[in-house]
Write an enzyme that holds these catalytic residues in place. Sequence first.
Site, PDB file in Angstrom:
ATOM      1  N   ASP A 301       0.850  -1.182   0.000  1.00  0.00           N
ATOM      2  CA  ASP A 301       0.000   0.000   0.000  1.00  0.00           C
ATOM      3  C   ASP A 301       0.891   1.238   0.000  1.00  0.00           C
ATOM      4  OD1 ASP A 301      -2.837   0.591   0.102  1.00  0.00           O
ATOM      5  OD2 ASP A 301      -2.401   1.649   1.960  1.00  0.00           O
ATOM      6  N   ASN A 309      -2.991  12.756  -2.645  1.00  0.00           N
ATOM      7  CA  ASN A 309      -3.973  13.262  -3.604  1.00  0.00           C
ATOM      8  C   ASN A 309      -4.535  14.610  -3.176  1.00  0.00           C
ATOM      9  OD1 ASN A 309      -4.038  11.424  -5.707  1.00  0.00           O
ATOM     10  ND2 ASN A 309      -5.500  10.060  -4.703  1.00  0.00           N
ATOM     11  N   ASP A 318      -2.337  10.025 -10.001  1.00  0.00           N
ATOM     12  CA  ASP A 318      -2.352   8.972 -11.024  1.00  0.00           C
ATOM     13  C   ASP A 318      -0.955   8.713 -11.564  1.00  0.00           C
ATOM     14  OD1 ASP A 318      -5.047   8.701 -10.722  1.00  0.00           O
ATOM     15  OD2 ASP A 318      -5.600   9.771 -12.561  1.00  0.00           O
ATOM     16  N   GLU A 346      -4.706   2.570  -4.172  1.00  0.00           N
ATOM     17  CA  GLU A 346      -3.240   2.651  -4.091  1.00  0.00           C
ATOM     18  C   GLU A 346      -2.632   1.348  -3.609  1.00  0.00           C
ATOM     19  OE1 GLU A 346      -4.793   4.152  -0.084  1.00  0.00           O
ATOM     20  OE2 GLU A 346      -5.426   4.105  -2.179  1.00  0.00           O
TER      21      GLU A 346
END
Length: 447
Positions: A301, A309, A318, A346
């Site tokens: 992760d 973000n 992204d 993620e």
Amino acid sequence: MTNAKLFSNEIIPDRDLLWSALSRSTAMVEFSTDGRIIFANPNFLKLMQYSEEEVIGQHHRIFLRPEDRDNLQYQAFWELLKAGEFIRRDFRRVTKGGREVWLQASYNPILSRDGKAHTILKLATDITAEKQRAANHESTLQAISRSTAMIEFAMNGTILSVNANFAAIMGYEVQELLGRNHRDFVPPEIVNSSAYTNFWNRLRTGEFAQAEFPRIAKNGRIIWLQASYNPILDASGQPTTVMKIATDITARLTQNAKAERLALLDQLTGISNRRGFDLALSATMSEFVCGAGPLSLLMLDVDHFKTFNDNYGHQVGDRCLQVVAKAIELAVYDRPNSLVARYGGEEFAVLLPGTDLAETAEIAEAVRAGIASLRITHSGNPSGQSVTASIGSATLRLDEETSGSIGSRDLVELADKALYAAKHQGRNRVVDAGERTRDNAFFAFPL
């Protein structure tokens, strides 16, 4: 019995009776040697739609189309008959109403004692319906042949005929294919199989076959044909040849295969998606249960990615995931059997078939270090101000006690728990679940 007795009226009926019997079942007409009609029986008159008065004295040419009578072949036809030659074949003729009919007919010169033709007796049978069916059949074959690949085989697989469409699909000229055998264009592993032998045995019994077949085109290129093999039966119902009708579906199958591959890929990162991972894990687990060796899984992760973000926007997020995916692939580059997948958001997964506990630990650390070495700025990550990842690893080993009791869910559960342990312990680290089985429960981490 003497010859005289054999041909006496006691054995052979009266000539008029023979003539009457023949006339009842056959169309008959008699001509002079110059083609004038002397006699026509009711069958002939009915077939050609004339009355007796309308034909007696008329020339044979009234039953012909202009293009058939105004040529040298027609003149030669009558010269042969005058010379006493017998002629028998199928003839095109025209009725009084202009309808075209086909007659299977014989023209029989009646010879006088001196051997010269005295009159010409024609015996005819109407075969118009048969001709029409044959013409329709031929037209149908021609229409199919214009848009379809067709090839005809002898019952031993030898190519008897082939149309231009089939030759073009295979990359050959028509003449290059004639005389060759069906097996020349079939992959060797198929030719050498019992299934191929059975395939031809079924065709030899008259059984129809239809499927999608791989074939070898010129220069060794593999193509796929959707084809039907149709045994052609003789009058007694025995197969004499096999007609194959085929369509090239190579492009469609290639497109389908590409679409299927795309359906298993993550559009953002280009690696496998969750569905692709699940299918790969299921297949690999089946091999594992059959004794294929240890099976390991990494679950990782990206640390504090929601904050990333929020701080930098989803487009940058992204791009970050794309770079991380490449880093993971690079870390397992030398393990071609591995699978890297975006598990969701993620979170990533790395499937490692045939990898033991020690090897898995090395790979997991290489993945963690590879991501850290990217040095992607992440001000919201307390562990180092750059993008890092937490990794959980798990390895399954099959033994006699656990055989048949282990499933893919066990492996994912072990690796997932180890991942959350890595997060709990400070992130940017690897936690290994150890070599566990279903009955050896993983200890619970406080989350």
